[in-house]
Design a protein around this motif. Structure first.
Motif, PDB file in Angstrom:
ATOM      1  N   ARG A 204       0.835  -1.211   0.000  1.00  9.39           N
ATOM      2  CA  ARG A 204       0.000   0.000   0.000  1.00  9.39           C
ATOM      3  C   ARG A 204       0.865   1.254   0.000  1.00  9.39           C
ATOM      4  O   ARG A 204       0.562   2.233  -0.685  1.00  9.39           O
ATOM      5  CB  ARG A 204      -0.924   0.001   1.223  1.00  9.39           C
ATOM      6  N   LEU A 205       1.958   1.213   0.762  1.00  2.46           N
ATOM      7  CA  LEU A 205       2.855   2.364   0.814  1.00  2.46           C
ATOM      8  C   LEU A 205       3.521   2.601  -0.540  1.00  2.46           C
ATOM      9  O   LEU A 205       3.662   3.753  -0.990  1.00  2.46           O
ATOM     10  CB  LEU A 205       3.922   2.126   1.888  1.00  2.46           C
ATOM     11  N   SER A 206       3.919   1.504  -1.206  1.00  2.00           N
ATOM     12  CA  SER A 206       4.540   1.634  -2.538  1.00  2.00           C
ATOM     13  C   SER A 206       3.565   2.260  -3.538  1.00  2.00           C
ATOM     14  O   SER A 206       3.943   3.118  -4.358  1.00  2.00           O
ATOM     15  CB  SER A 206       5.001   0.260  -3.032  1.00  2.00           C
ATOM     16  N   ILE A 209       3.263   5.956  -2.812  1.00  2.00           N
ATOM     17  CA  ILE A 209       4.443   6.686  -3.277  1.00  2.00           C
ATOM     18  C   ILE A 209       4.401   6.858  -4.797  1.00  2.00           C
ATOM     19  O   ILE A 209       4.707   7.933  -5.327  1.00  2.00           O
ATOM     20  CB  ILE A 209       5.731   5.950  -2.853  1.00  2.00           C
ATOM     21  N   LYS A 210       4.013   5.792  -5.506  1.00  2.00           N
ATOM     22  CA  LYS A 210       3.918   5.869  -6.966  1.00  2.00           C
ATOM     23  C   LYS A 210       2.874   6.891  -7.385  1.00  2.00           C
ATOM     24  O   LYS A 210       3.068   7.675  -8.335  1.00  2.00           O
ATOM     25  CB  LYS A 210       3.555   4.499  -7.535  1.00  2.00           C
ATOM     26  N   LEU A 211       1.742   6.916  -6.654  1.00  2.00           N
ATOM     27  CA  LEU A 211       0.684   7.876  -6.970  1.00  2.00           C
ATOM     28  C   LEU A 211       1.172   9.305  -6.758  1.00  2.00           C
ATOM     29  O   LEU A 211       0.892  10.200  -7.566  1.00  2.00           O
ATOM     30  CB  LEU A 211      -0.538   7.598  -6.099  1.00  2.00           C
ATOM     31  N   LEU A 212       1.937   9.513  -5.690  1.00  2.00           N
ATOM     32  CA  LEU A 212       2.482  10.849  -5.430  1.00  2.00           C
ATOM     33  C   LEU A 212       3.453  11.261  -6.527  1.00  2.00           C
ATOM     34  O   LEU A 212       3.461  12.431  -6.969  1.00  2.00           O
ATOM     35  CB  LEU A 212       3.176  10.860  -4.064  1.00  2.00           C
ATOM     36  N   ASP A 217       4.620  14.505 -11.335  1.00  2.00           N
ATOM     37  CA  ASP A 217       4.979  14.636 -12.745  1.00  2.00           C
ATOM     38  C   ASP A 217       3.872  15.352 -13.516  1.00  2.00           C
ATOM     39  O   ASP A 217       4.148  16.184 -14.411  1.00  2.00           O
ATOM     40  CB  ASP A 217       5.225  13.250 -13.354  1.00  2.00           C
ATOM     41  N   ALA A 218       2.616  15.019 -13.174  1.00  2.00           N
ATOM     42  CA  ALA A 218       1.489  15.650 -13.871  1.00  2.00           C
ATOM     43  C   ALA A 218       1.450  17.141 -13.589  1.00  2.00           C
ATOM     44  O   ALA A 218       1.229  17.970 -14.499  1.00  2.00           O
ATOM     45  CB  ALA A 218       0.187  14.986 -13.448  1.00  2.00           C
TER      46      ALA A 218
END
Length: 230
Positions: A204-206, A209-212, A217-218
């Motif tokens: 869930r943490l990974s 982090i990927k979503l952040l 980037d967006a």
């Protein structure tokens, strides 16, 4: 024979006490290991198994130590403690009152003896040849018994303190390493194996982090477009 009988009567008490102490120590150690190794089930199982095995061995050593003390007390009545002679002297100081009652049948047959309270002694008037010896023996055993009890308590306390210190500062670490590296431990390479709960949290943490990172980037891309248009 009288002394051996008294020691035998209490011999089970120190053994029961030792058992209760080590059972309590085991519960504390397991609680600590359970809390600190909760995220690593393999390490947790190995440490708890090591703790049980080690404490069981140390408990048996304590049993042997206590029984040796008991056997020594049954072997001979020996002490170099000056308190024994002092206590025996205080008790023997009452022999004069005792003998007066023995020799004068007009006196009351109950006497007050320090350390014993009121004692009925009238029945002893019929044993003139041994009553002085009996009084002396009673007082000697009474004074010496205090030495025996103090010696038992001190010996057990010092033994347990040393055993617990060795358990914490030396033996437990060795036992845990041996258990963990042994055939049941699984090897040091598995020490970082994650529990299912920890694995889910990490996943869930990974994702978070990927979503952040994707959001960053967006946002950066949008800012670049705004800058170009300006």
């Amino acid at each position: 024979m009288i002394l051996q009988k008294k020691v035998k009567e209490i011999s089970k008490t120190p053994v029961d006490f030792i058992a209760k102490v080590w059972d309590y120590i085991l519960s504390v150690v397991i609680s600590v290991f359970t809390n600190h190794c909760d995220s690593y089930p393999i390490l947790q199982a190995s440490t708890i198994r090591a703790a049980r095995n080690l404490i069981e061995k140390m408990k048996q050593q304590s049993f042997d130590h206590v029984m040796e003390i008991v056997e020594m007390e049954k072997l001979a009545d020996y002490t170099c403690s000056p308190e024994y002679m002092s206590e025996w002297g205080k008790l023997m100081a009452q022999q004069e009152v005792f003998m007066k009652v023995m020799n004068d049948t007009t006196m009351p047959s109950r006497i007050l003896i320090e350390g014993f309270g009121w004692i009925e002694v009238g029945h002893l008037r019929g044993y003139p040849s041994v009553r002085e010896q009996a009084f002396d023996m009673k007082m000697r055993i009474t004074a010496y018994w205090k030495v025996v009890l103090r010696r038992l308590v001190d010996s057990m306390a010092l033994h347990l303190l040393l055993s617990v210190q060795n358990l914490v500062n030396r033996d437990m670490e060795i036992e845990v390493v041996n258990e963990f590296m042994g055939p049941h431990g699984g090897g040091i390479e598995k020490i970082l194996d994650e529990s299912p709960a920890v694995a889910k949290k990490r996943e869930r943490l990974s994702k978070s982090i990927k979503l952040l990172k994707d959001s960053k980037d967006a946002v950066a891309e949008i800012m670049d477009r705004i800058t170009v248009e300006d």
